[in-house]
Design a protein around this motif. Structure first.
Motif, PDB file in Angstrom:
ATOM      1  N   ARG A 182      -5.844  -0.405 -12.039  1.00 24.11           N
ATOM      2  CA  ARG A 182      -5.734   0.837 -12.905  1.00 24.11           C
ATOM      3  C   ARG A 182      -6.471   1.980 -12.340  1.00 24.11           C
ATOM      4  O   ARG A 182      -6.425   3.028 -12.531  1.00 24.11           O
ATOM      5  N   GLU A 183      -7.706   1.690 -12.036  1.00 27.99           N
ATOM      6  CA  GLU A 183      -8.591   2.898 -11.282  1.00 27.99           C
ATOM      7  C   GLU A 183      -8.371   2.887  -9.920  1.00 27.99           C
ATOM      8  O   GLU A 183      -9.476   3.663  -9.240  1.00 27.99           O
ATOM      9  N   ARG A 184      -7.688   2.255  -9.171  1.00 25.07           N
ATOM     10  CA  ARG A 184      -7.643   2.318  -7.746  1.00 25.07           C
ATOM     11  C   ARG A 184      -6.593   3.355  -7.305  1.00 25.07           C
ATOM     12  O   ARG A 184      -5.799   3.780  -8.000  1.00 25.07           O
ATOM     13  N   VAL A 185      -6.636   3.540  -5.905  1.00 23.99           N
ATOM     14  CA  VAL A 185      -5.694   4.486  -5.293  1.00 23.99           C
ATOM     15  C   VAL A 185      -4.563   3.404  -4.791  1.00 23.99           C
ATOM     16  O   VAL A 185      -4.952   2.540  -3.815  1.00 23.99           O
ATOM     17  N   VAL A 186      -3.381   3.270  -5.294  1.00 19.77           N
ATOM     18  CA  VAL A 186      -2.415   2.506  -5.054  1.00 19.77           C
ATOM     19  C   VAL A 186      -1.131   3.174  -4.703  1.00 19.77           C
ATOM     20  O   VAL A 186      -0.555   3.915  -5.496  1.00 19.77           O
ATOM     21  N   SER A 187      -0.470   2.623  -3.502  1.00 19.03           N
ATOM     22  CA  SER A 187       0.737   2.948  -3.161  1.00 19.03           C
ATOM     23  C   SER A 187       1.582   1.764  -2.874  1.00 19.03           C
ATOM     24  O   SER A 187       1.316   0.701  -2.636  1.00 19.03           O
ATOM     25  N   VAL A 188       2.789   2.054  -2.977  1.00 20.05           N
ATOM     26  CA  VAL A 188       3.910   0.807  -2.849  1.00 20.05           C
ATOM     27  C   VAL A 188       4.859   1.094  -1.784  1.00 20.05           C
ATOM     28  O   VAL A 188       5.212   2.350  -1.514  1.00 20.05           O
ATOM     29  N   SER A 189       5.271   0.050  -1.013  1.00 18.00           N
ATOM     30  CA  SER A 189       6.116   0.392   0.214  1.00 18.00           C
ATOM     31  C   SER A 189       6.972  -0.821   0.273  1.00 18.00           C
ATOM     32  O   SER A 189       6.557  -2.091  -0.145  1.00 18.00           O
ATOM     33  N   PRO A 190       8.077  -0.835   0.493  1.00 11.51           N
ATOM     34  CA  PRO A 190       8.948  -1.876   0.782  1.00 11.51           C
ATOM     35  C   PRO A 190       8.956  -2.724   1.534  1.00 11.51           C
ATOM     36  O   PRO A 190       9.147  -3.872   1.637  1.00 11.51           O
ATOM     37  N   SER A 191       8.174  -2.518   2.844  1.00 13.03           N
ATOM     38  CA  SER A 191       7.527  -3.405   3.799  1.00 13.03           C
ATOM     39  C   SER A 191       6.330  -2.821   4.594  1.00 13.03           C
ATOM     40  O   SER A 191       6.194  -1.755   4.413  1.00 13.03           O
ATOM     41  N   ALA A 192       5.684  -3.704   5.083  1.00  9.28           N
ATOM     42  CA  ALA A 192       4.404  -3.054   6.069  1.00  9.28           C
ATOM     43  C   ALA A 192       5.021  -2.269   7.063  1.00  9.28           C
ATOM     44  O   ALA A 192       4.339  -1.434   7.514  1.00  9.28           O
ATOM     45  N   GLU A 237      -2.219 -12.137 -12.900  1.00  9.69           N
ATOM     46  CA  GLU A 237      -2.287 -13.576 -12.700  1.00  9.69           C
ATOM     47  C   GLU A 237      -1.315 -14.108 -11.935  1.00  9.69           C
ATOM     48  O   GLU A 237      -1.385 -14.771 -11.133  1.00  9.69           O
ATOM     49  N   LEU A 238      -0.009 -13.691 -12.390  1.00  3.16           N
ATOM     50  CA  LEU A 238       1.111 -14.193 -11.360  1.00  3.16           C
ATOM     51  C   LEU A 238       1.493 -13.675 -10.110  1.00  3.16           C
ATOM     52  O   LEU A 238       1.718 -14.220  -9.142  1.00  3.16           O
ATOM     53  N   LEU A 239       1.024 -12.346  -9.875  1.00  4.33           N
ATOM     54  CA  LEU A 239       1.489 -11.716  -8.677  1.00  4.33           C
ATOM     55  C   LEU A 239       0.243 -11.674  -7.817  1.00  4.33           C
ATOM     56  O   LEU A 239       0.377 -11.525  -6.303  1.00  4.33           O
ATOM     57  N   LEU A 240      -1.081 -11.727  -8.177  1.00  5.21           N
ATOM     58  CA  LEU A 240      -2.292 -11.480  -7.276  1.00  5.21           C
ATOM     59  C   LEU A 240      -3.130 -12.714  -7.369  1.00  5.21           C
ATOM     60  O   LEU A 240      -3.696 -13.094  -6.397  1.00  5.21           O
ATOM     61  N   GLY A 241      -3.027 -13.501  -8.596  1.00 10.06           N
ATOM     62  CA  GLY A 241      -3.856 -14.585  -8.472  1.00 10.06           C
ATOM     63  C   GLY A 241      -5.492 -14.390  -8.095  1.00 10.06           C
ATOM     64  O   GLY A 241      -6.242 -13.419  -8.697  1.00 10.06           O
ATOM     65  N   GLU A 242      -6.085 -15.124  -7.393  1.00 10.05           N
ATOM     66  CA  GLU A 242      -7.401 -14.922  -7.122  1.00 10.05           C
ATOM     67  C   GLU A 242      -7.551 -13.765  -5.958  1.00 10.05           C
ATOM     68  O   GLU A 242      -8.859 -13.338  -5.829  1.00 10.05           O
ATOM     69  N   ALA A 243      -6.585 -13.420  -5.482  1.00  9.21           N
ATOM     70  CA  ALA A 243      -6.848 -12.245  -4.496  1.00  9.21           C
ATOM     71  C   ALA A 243      -7.214 -10.834  -5.432  1.00  9.21           C
ATOM     72  O   ALA A 243      -7.596  -9.966  -4.493  1.00  9.21           O
ATOM     73  N   ALA A 244      -6.812 -10.816  -6.655  1.00  8.07           N
ATOM     74  CA  ALA A 244      -7.353  -9.594  -7.407  1.00  8.07           C
ATOM     75  C   ALA A 244      -8.582  -9.372  -7.420  1.00  8.07           C
ATOM     76  O   ALA A 244      -9.190  -8.211  -7.399  1.00  8.07           O
ATOM     77  N   GLY A 245      -9.760 -10.515  -7.090  1.00  9.68           N
ATOM     78  CA  GLY A 245     -11.060 -10.367  -7.066  1.00  9.68           C
ATOM     79  C   GLY A 245     -11.634 -10.025  -5.515  1.00  9.68           C
ATOM     80  O   GLY A 245     -12.600  -9.888  -5.475  1.00  9.68           O
ATOM     81  N   GLN A 246     -10.678  -9.902  -4.695  1.00 10.59           N
ATOM     82  CA  GLN A 246     -11.029  -9.899  -3.195  1.00 10.59           C
ATOM     83  C   GLN A 246     -10.426  -8.424  -2.576  1.00 10.59           C
ATOM     84  O   GLN A 246     -10.299  -8.281  -1.578  1.00 10.59           O
ATOM     85  N   LEU A 247     -10.041  -7.533  -3.411  1.00 10.51           N
ATOM     86  CA  LEU A 247      -9.278  -6.374  -3.008  1.00 10.51           C
ATOM     87  C   LEU A 247     -10.248  -5.258  -2.323  1.00 10.51           C
ATOM     88  O   LEU A 247      -9.761  -4.224  -1.735  1.00 10.51           O
ATOM     89  N   GLY A 248     -11.626  -5.332  -2.641  1.00  7.29           N
ATOM     90  CA  GLY A 248     -12.295  -4.468  -2.507  1.00  7.29           C
ATOM     91  C   GLY A 248     -12.468  -3.249  -3.007  1.00  7.29           C
ATOM     92  O   GLY A 248     -11.704  -3.163  -4.090  1.00  7.29           O
ATOM     93  N   SER A 249     -12.975  -2.025  -2.720  1.00  3.76           N
ATOM     94  CA  SER A 249     -13.011  -0.932  -3.473  1.00  3.76           C
ATOM     95  C   SER A 249     -12.255   0.399  -2.726  1.00  3.76           C
ATOM     96  O   SER A 249     -11.907   1.400  -3.509  1.00  3.76           O
TER      97      SER A 249
END
Length: 854
Positions: free
Chosen positions: A647-657, A612-624
């Motif tokens: 949790r069920e997604r393919v997620v990677s993290v990067s320091p910047s785009a 809720e704090l980090l994604l807000g409403e964007a959490a429901g707009q991430l696609g699949s």
């Protein structure tokens, strides 16, 4: 002799006095002891000997000898804070002497004028002294006078004139045996390098001067002050504060110069302010102001008042009186030609803006902005900051963005002169205000894409180019080897319950040596790297989505990139998200041990709050599709796989785009092999390594005695895939000494930075390998971030302690996915799903993150 071999000179002077010499000779001996005590000992003792030397010269009826001693006594009195008496002694000394001796007295008075901050008077006395000293072929005193004149030029910002005098003085010093004067000349060249903006050269020269002083056994209070100035400019303010406070304690212990104490207090005040401690800064600056005032050192007192006002403003104070005080200080600094004047005008303008006094602010900021086109980089940066604030007050978002762009360009050029990744990262703090102003203007007057561009402008820029490496530096390699041996011996002693203080002291000494050598490296990468292109990012994303979290005025804004556009969503407060992330970390630490199953619902609930704090409403707009998360540096410890929508997604993290783009476009090394490393002391014994060896054709397996740092580095260089099972330790106090434990000692970040090319893919199946220190504007220092500029496109690492036994099935499943052609993020997602559904295994899966794009 006292400046060639101080200890020998002191001993010979004491021996001469013991022999009962005539008054003339005794006067010389007392003067030598007085000089030694004045510069490196107790000022009270110095004054006693110098007065005795003066009286003996008068008894010998030698006006020239008496005048010479009066010059030395004048310097001591000024250093003791007795300015009026000191100047009177100089006046008598000039009257009592002629020719060559008078020139020496004039030089000493010029030095005293410099100490007092009377630079024009200092230049006038040196101007009168140098021709006479040259005519007399007095090489030593001519070199001293040239060095002093150069130092005064630096105080006035005339770097070119200073360089010319330093060069001339250095040529003269090379013909003498004046070792202390030579050390002083090297120190002065370090100051000149700093004033011209060359921080690595300044650190290197000051280190060389320190070694020279150490051989002579003399204290180094002036060098301490100058090194603290350089450390502050390099973003190392806490270190500068600790060093200044230590020097104050040492000076008090020997009853040293009052003038130096005031200067050290001013240095400590500056460092405390930059370190974010306004209360300490206020206390130190207030004492410095009182001392300078008592010493009649108006120039210095004005600088101390500037720091005092800055500290009060940083503590939240703002008033019309504070604006007037800052403007008065700025006027005095400008009148004396001090380079700090633009800082004072900027401060006055800032405070006026806080109070809504736009007319006053414009007047002060306009004066500060004049420095944006000339001078060293940090002075120009001050000018562009003032220009950006002027534009903001005038309501011109275009003007704000232009000033921010020009200012950050200046800082880019400066940053890339730094060879060490640590200095590059910390230097970005100088541009934090400009980056924040640009983000705020983009949010208020631009679309999401503009906010994305400015969020990228100053994010993870230290990763835009590899650090400068000295591959052929035998001393650095020797220090690294010695450090590794000492650290291994200390670890063994701890495990056996033996005392380790001596080993720890030697380890800390070697750490300082290694760090110093890397900080002295000058950067060789031109410019600030490639500029971020939002269109290029959107084109490369394809079906992948990228979420960049921008923080403006403490609020998280979610920039969702994909399908050819950028959308913005508002989320929670950064401070609340940081606190929740710490709760999650504590929960994961507990879940790494069996018997803590009751904590699992609490950790999962914290994950929901984080979403809720980090994604807000964007959490429901991430696609699949796959998702790339680009968090700010202060959120680097978030276990993203714990968030429900991830949790069920393919997620990677990067320091910047930008970092993700570079990783995405990094090609695997041709012919790169597979390297499997197993370090000592793992609870599981690194059980996955033998099994993984059968998954690959002809892998390189290093375990037990073969897992030694030199061999490991050799095999890692240019590998296609490396897997390291070893204990990891994170050093928050010195992140580049974060380590993986090998059989011969720690493999540290400094070792990795010597690789020609780090592994294309790297898996670290151990605790705390994905922990970072957040420094500068929005930079990260740690093991993973050290690898990304060196050719690593993807890393899997853990941001929390993990259960060694539970790691084994996760790693086996991860490699199975890689063997099937999956990316690291895809394989990690599937590996989590394949684990047993209990608290320990679930926490282990959440602790690991895929970084990069491979």
């Amino acid at each position: 002799m006292v400046f060639a071999a101080p200890g020998d000179a002191l001993a010979r002077a004491e021996a001469l006095l013991a022999a009962g010499p005539p008054p003339l000779h005794a006067s010389v001996a007392h003067q030598v002891i007085g000089i030694w005590q004045r510069d490196w000992g107790d000022l009270r003792i110095a004054l006693h000997h110098l007065r005795r030397a003066r009286d003996l010269a008068a008894r010998a009826d030698s006006a020239e000898r008496e005048g010479d001693v009066l010059g030395t006594l004048g310097v001591a009195l000024v250093h003791a804070g007795r300015t009026r008496q000191g100047l009177a002694a100089f006046e008598r000394g000039v009257v009592r002497t002629t020719g060559h001796t008078r020139a020496r007295v004039l030089f000493r008075r010029a030095y005293a004028w410099w100490v007092l901050g009377h630079h024009r008077e200092a230049l006038e006395d040196v101007r009168r002294a140098i021709p006479v000293l040259r005519q007399e072929n007095d090489v030593i005193w001519t070199a001293r006078a040239l060095t002093l004149r150069a130092t005064v030029h630096l105080a006035l910002g005339a770097v070119d004139r200073a360089e010319a005098d330093f060069t001339a003085a250095e040529a003269l010093w090379d013909t003498t045996g004046q070792e202390h004067d030579k050390a002083d000349a090297v120190e002065s060249r370090g100051l000149a390098a700093f004033r011209s903006g060359d921080i690595p050269a300044a650190l290197r020269l000051l280190a060389e001067a320190e070694q020279r002083y150490a051989r002579l056994g003399t204290p180094t209070f002036m060098l301490d002050i100058r090194r603290c100035e350089v450390l502050m400019a390099a973003g190392l303010a806490p270190e500068a504060l600790a060093e200044a406070d230590a020097a104050i304690g040492e000076l008090d212990g020997i009853g040293g110069q009052s003038t130096r104490k005031a200067e050290l207090l001013l240095t400590a005040a500056r460092a405390a302010r930059l370190a974010g401690d306004p209360h300490t800064a206020t206390a130190r600056a207030a004492v410095a102001v009182r001392l300078f005032a008592a010493q009649r050192r108006t120039w210095w007192e004005t600088h101390a008042r500037l720091v005092l006002i800055e500290a009060r403003h940083a503590a939240g104070r703002a008033s019309g009186r504070l604006v007037a005080d800052a403007a008065a200080v700025a006027g005095k600094l400008a009148a004396s030609g001090a380079p700090a004047a633009p800082e004072a005008w900027l401060l006055a303008g800032r405070i006026a803006l806080d109070l809504g006094r736009t007319a006053d602010a414009e007047r002060h900021l306009a004066r500060a902005a004049r420095s944006r086109h000339s001078g060293p980089p940090l002075a120009r940066l001050t000018g562009w900051a003032a220009q950006a604030l002027r534009a903001r007050a005038a309501g011109s978002s275009r003007g704000v963005l232009e000033a921010c762009r020009r200012g950050l360009d200046v800082l880019d050029d400066h940053r890339m002169t730094l060879g060490a990744s640590e200095l590059r990262a910390r230097a970005t703090a100088q541009g934090a205000e400009l980056a924040a102003l640009a983000q705020r203007a983009s949010l208020e007057h631009g679309g999401p894409r503009r906010l994305l561009v400015w969020s990228e402008r100053w994010r993870a820029t230290a990763l835009s180019a590899p650090p400068t490496r000295p591959p052929a530096d035998p001393e650095l390699l020797g220090d690294l080897t010695a450090f590794r041996e000492i650290a291994a011996r200390a670890e063994e002693a701890r495990s056996e319950g033996r005392p380790v203080p001596a080993l720890e002291r030697e380890q800390r000494r070697l750490e300082r040596e290694i760090r110093a050598r890397t900080l002295h490296l000058r950067g060789d990468a031109p410019g600030g790297g490639d500029r971020f292109d939002a269109a290029r990012l959107l084109a490369r994303l394809g079906e992948t989505r990228l979420v960049e979290l921008a923080v403006v005025d403490g609020r998280v804004h979610v920039l969702l990139c994909g399908q050819g556009r950028v959308r913005r969503f508002t989320a929670g407060l950064l401070a609340e998200a940081e606190a929740e992330a710490e709760h999650v970390q504590a929960g994961l630490r507990r879940l790494a041990h069996p018997g803590a199953e009751a904590r699992l619902p609490l950790v999962e609930a914290a994950g929901r709050r984080l979403e809720e704090l980090l994604l807000g409403e964007a959490a429901g707009q991430l696609g699949s599709g796959a998702l790339v998360v680009v968090p700010p540096g202060r959120l680097h410890r978030v276990p993203w796989a714990l968030l429900p929508s991830l949790r069920e997604r393919v997620v990677s993290v990067s320091p910047s785009a930008s970092s993700w783009l570079r990783a995405r476009e990094t090609e695997p090394p041709p012919g790169g092999g597979h390297v499997l490393v197993r370090g000592p002391g793992l609870a599981s014994g690194g059980a996955e390594v033998p099994e993984l060896a059968g998954h690959y054709s002809d892998p390189t397996v290093l375990d037990e005695e073969h897992a030694r740092v030199p061999r490991v580095l050799r095999e890692l260089d240019g590998a296609a895939l490396a897997h390291i099972a070893a204990h990891g330790t994170f050093r928050n106090d010195s992140p580049l000494f974060s380590a993986l434990r090998m059989s011969d000692g720690p493999l540290i970040v400094h070792d990795f930075e010597r690789l020609a090319r780090s592994p294309y893919r790297l898996i670290l199946s151990c605790c705390d390998t994905a922990r970072f220190a957040s420094v500068g504007a929005d930079e990260l220092l740690g093991l993973v971030t050290a690898l990304l500029p060196l050719g690593t496109a993807g890393v899997v690492a853990a941001s929390a302690p993990v259960n060694d036994a539970a790691v084994v099935p996760l790693m086996l499943a991860l490699h199975k996915g890689l063997g099937a052609g999956l990316s690291l993020a895809e394989a990690l997602r599937d590996a989590r799903a394949a684990l047993p559904d209990d608290a320990v295994h679930r926490a282990t899966g959440w602790a690991f993150t895929a970084f990069g794009a491979a």
